[in-house]
Design an enzyme around this catalytic site. Structure first.
Site, PDB file in Angstrom:
ATOM      1  N   TYR A 145      44.097  54.976 -10.718  1.00 45.79           N
ATOM      2  CA  TYR A 145      43.129  55.467  -9.723  1.00 45.79           C
ATOM      3  C   TYR A 145      42.569  56.816 -10.174  1.00 45.79           C
ATOM      4  CZ  TYR A 145      41.375  56.730  -5.030  1.00 45.79           C
ATOM      5  OH  TYR A 145      40.600  57.086  -3.956  1.00 45.79           O
ATOM      6  N   THR A 175      42.518  61.207   4.591  1.00 42.26           N
ATOM      7  CA  THR A 175      41.727  60.958   5.791  1.00 42.26           C
ATOM      8  C   THR A 175      42.388  59.828   6.573  1.00 42.26           C
ATOM      9  OG1 THR A 175      39.749  61.657   4.623  1.00 42.26           O
ATOM     10  CG2 THR A 175      39.398  60.334   6.593  1.00 42.26           C
TER      11      THR A 175
END
Ligand code: UDP
Length: 315
Positions: A145, A175
């Site tokens: 990633y 988030t």
């Protein structure tokens, strides 16, 4: 504007679609649905200003008609997901970013990349400013990633410099909110799911590692402002968007147990901590404040209340 949102059926992509539609724009949401879900956009079905296209953006993207902005949000984004889909994660960050940039170049559209605090790796600078180059392992489990997003940022800057595409890069910090998947493995859905089932919360490691949690509406507002920013000398450089209120994972577990009234406490699962799990993470948002006039408004407990209500009907 007519806006292409890749990953448009995902957690962030679908909230962005809602915001763009609310602002009077039209949206084409593209997603291969490996981690996204049409449940997240079901409420938009049938609207004339909304279209969903099932497509893997790591393959060439065909799109009819004008496009004014491309927002590239397609990617597995939780550690569990990118460990399950390591090659797709690398491909969507590399090939998917290239294809999405190709759409922006061909259509004369503005381009916004969803980048990540993961590009800072396990940071040696705290809090993280945009000029920090990061501490990332290329070969560790999170490398698929982190390196894909680092490549993506380099590709975006290359299209900006070589082709003059008007580009934006947002570095998104942790988030949370409605439409996260209960089983995505991240700490918010894990803890809230466990708390609602009255199970002990699984703290990985000793829980001293820190994170800073941003509620989704704040994040979306920061991204919206960045997309709409008038092009200028500094508009293409990366911007951190996140909530600077930092806490340990142990403290976070206590807040979740308190808000849910979970009597089961916590258990330590030291062995489940993934190699390279950052020990600290906190965005320096000075740049977002100055450039966008943005800062988060929703307190952690308020965002968590809403998120708990969302998950309560799903456990
Ligand atoms: N974590 C935890 N228990 C869980 C899931 C996650 O203690 O059930 C920890 C994880 O080790 C990490 C932090 O919570 O230190 C945030 O993990 P998450 O997967 O949400 O995202 P990350 O910030 O690591 O990308």
């Amino acid at each position: 504007m007519r806006i292409l949102i890749t990953g448009g059926a995902g957690f962030l992509g679908s909230h962005l679609a809602d915001r763009m539609l609310a602002e009077g724009h039209s949206v084409v949401a593209m997603d291969n649905l490996i981690t996204g879900s049409t449940d997240n956009i079901a409420h938009l079905a049938g609207r004339p200003d909304f279209r969903f296209v099932k497509h893997d953006v790591s393959n060439y993207i065909f799109i009819d008609g004008p496009i004014d902005a491309v927002m590239h949000f397609a990617s597995p984004a939780s550690p569990i997901d990118y460990l399950k889909f390591p090659i797709q994660t690398l491909k969507v960050g590399a090939l998917g970013t290239h294809n999405a940039l190709g759409v922006a170049k061909a259509k004369g559209a503005r381009f916004l990349l969803a980048s990540t605090s993961e590009i800072y790796g396990d940071p040696l600078v705290h809090p993280q400013t945009e000029d920090y180059a990061g501490n990332v392992s290329t070969t560790g489990p999170r490398g698929v990633y982190d390196e894909a997003k680092r490549f993506a940022e380099a590709m975006v800057m290359a299209y900006h410099r070589a082709h003059g595409v008007d580009t934006r890069i947002v570095r998104i910090f942790n988030t949370f909110g409605e439409r996260m998947r209960l089983d995505d493995g991240r700490v918010v859905p894990n803890f809230v799911g466990q708390a609602l089932r009255k199970e002990p919360l699984t703290v990985y490691g000793d829980g001293a590692q820190t994170r800073s949690f941003c509620y989704v509406s704040d994040l979306v507002d920061g991204i919206f402002r960045l997309l709409m920013l008038t092009p200028g000398d500094d508009s293409s450089n990366p911007v951190n968007i996140g909530n600077p209120t930092e806490m340990s994972i142990l403290e976070f577990a206590q807040v979740v147990n308190e808000l849910t009234g979970n009597p089961a406490g916590i258990i330590y699962r030291r062995q489940d901590r993934i190699a390279g799990d950052p020990q600290t993470r906190q965005p320096d948002i000075t740049r977002a404040r100055n450039l966008l006039g943005w800062e988060p408004r929703v307190a952690l407990r308020d965002g968590l209340d809403r998120t708990i209500r969302y998950f309560a009907s799903r456990v």
